[in-house]
Enzyme design. Structure first.
Site, PDB file in Angstrom:
ATOM      1  N   SER A 155       0.823  -1.206   0.000  1.00 35.16           N
ATOM      2  CA  SER A 155       0.000   0.000   0.000  1.00 35.16           C
ATOM      3  C   SER A 155       0.862   1.263   0.000  1.00 35.16           C
ATOM      4  CB  SER A 155      -0.962  -0.036   1.197  1.00 35.16           C
ATOM      5  OG  SER A 155      -1.961   0.943   1.092  1.00 35.16           O
ATOM      6  N   ASP A 188      -9.967  -4.700  -4.496  1.00 34.00           N
ATOM      7  CA  ASP A 188      -9.400  -3.642  -3.649  1.00 34.00           C
ATOM      8  C   ASP A 188     -10.150  -2.327  -3.881  1.00 34.00           C
ATOM      9  OD1 ASP A 188      -7.810  -1.796  -2.282  1.00 34.00           O
ATOM     10  OD2 ASP A 188      -5.938  -2.747  -2.904  1.00 34.00           O
ATOM     11  N   HIS A 211      -7.999  -5.284  -0.045  1.00 35.58           N
ATOM     12  CA  HIS A 211      -6.743  -4.534  -0.045  1.00 35.58           C
ATOM     13  C   HIS A 211      -5.575  -5.284   0.589  1.00 35.58           C
ATOM     14  CE1 HIS A 211      -4.079  -1.159  -0.201  1.00 35.58           C
ATOM     15  NE2 HIS A 211      -4.024  -1.026   1.110  1.00 35.58           N
TER      16      HIS A 211
END
Length: 268
Positions: free
Chosen positions: A107, A213, A243
């Site tokens: 991320s 996601d 995610h």
């Protein structure tokens, strides 16, 4: 058995807290970069899988995150966070001289890892980007609002496993407040730096992403990954996954894919 050791290191804006996981005699180092609002303690099972595959794993809580010093989740400049990660990398190399180093970023940590690889890729053996915040990101639209929304990250967007969201909500080291404007501004600048920077050339790159996601949608990341990818590239898209693919219902599959990619990259 995986053993974890906690340590501290001087960073650009105060003391950084990190941890290192070891097992037997490692064949390589894995450097982990975590995502926004979280901390290294959420990667125990990831580290265990990597250690079982021959790694010594080291990770740091970024400035303002977890046990590290700094205003909570405030990042003024991601170039300085890359500098911090480089200091962690140098510490790991000093402790394990001669071992190749693989970088994994998730991320926001994927944004940090991408920029790190552009600046220091010549010293790395491979890079893995998990749900990386690169390319086009709709969250930058928050900067058009007069004030940041006073709402935390929605934990139901992390995984199909509801226990992941419950553990996230109960974790005192996770940030449960609103997004911070300086951090969103710094993310926007860092996204542009990555797009303006070089591809990774001969450095092996794996992109892994959950098809479902909603926090960092796959389509937006793709443009950034396409810019970064070079001669040795592996893509893994997981249908239905959200995610946090390392915490998804198919986490064992994801971790096995990462281990296989690292093993192949180290054989080159």
């Amino acid at each position: 058995m995986t053993a974890a050791r906690e340590w501290t290191l001087d960073g650009h804006a105060g003391r950084l807290a990190g941890r290192t996981w070891t097992g037997g005699s490692p064949s390589h180092v894995v450097l982990l970069a975590h995502g926004y609002g979280e901390h290294t303690g959420r990667y125990e099972h990831v580290a265990a899988a990597l250690v079982d595959a021959g790694a010594v794993v080291t990770a740091v809580d970024h400035v303002g995150h977890g046990k590290s010093e700094g205003d909570r989740v405030v990042v003024a400049d991601f170039e300085r966070v890359v500098d911090d990660l480089h200091a962690v990398d140098e510490q790991a190399r000093a402790q394990h001289p001669g071992l190749p180093v693989v970088l994994i970023g998730h991320s926001m940590g994927g944004l940090i890892a991408a920029r790190y690889a552009q600046r220091h890729g010549g010293s790395l053996a491979a890079v893995v980007l998990s749900g990386p915040l690169v390319g086009e990101w709709g969250g930058a639209a928050l900067l058009d609002l007069p004030e940041m929304p006073d709402t935390p990250l929605d934990s139901t967007t992390l995984s199909r496993d509801p226990e992941v969201g419950r553990a996230y909500e109960a974790d005192p080291l996770v940030w449960h407040g609103p997004f911070q404007r300086p951090t969103i501004e710094a993310i926007a600048r860092a996204l542009l730096r990555v797009q303006d920077g070089p591809s990774l050339g001969a450095l092996p790159l794996m992109w892994a992403h959950g098809e479902g996601d909603r926090l960092v949608p796959m389509a937006g990341s793709r443009s950034g990954v396409e810019h970064l990818r070079g001669e040795h590239y592996v893509e893994k898209i997981y249908p239905g996954a959200q995610h946090e693919i390392f915490n998804e219902t198919n986490r064992d599959e994801v971790l096995a894919d990462v281990v296989a990619f690292i093993r192949n990259a180290l054989r080159r």
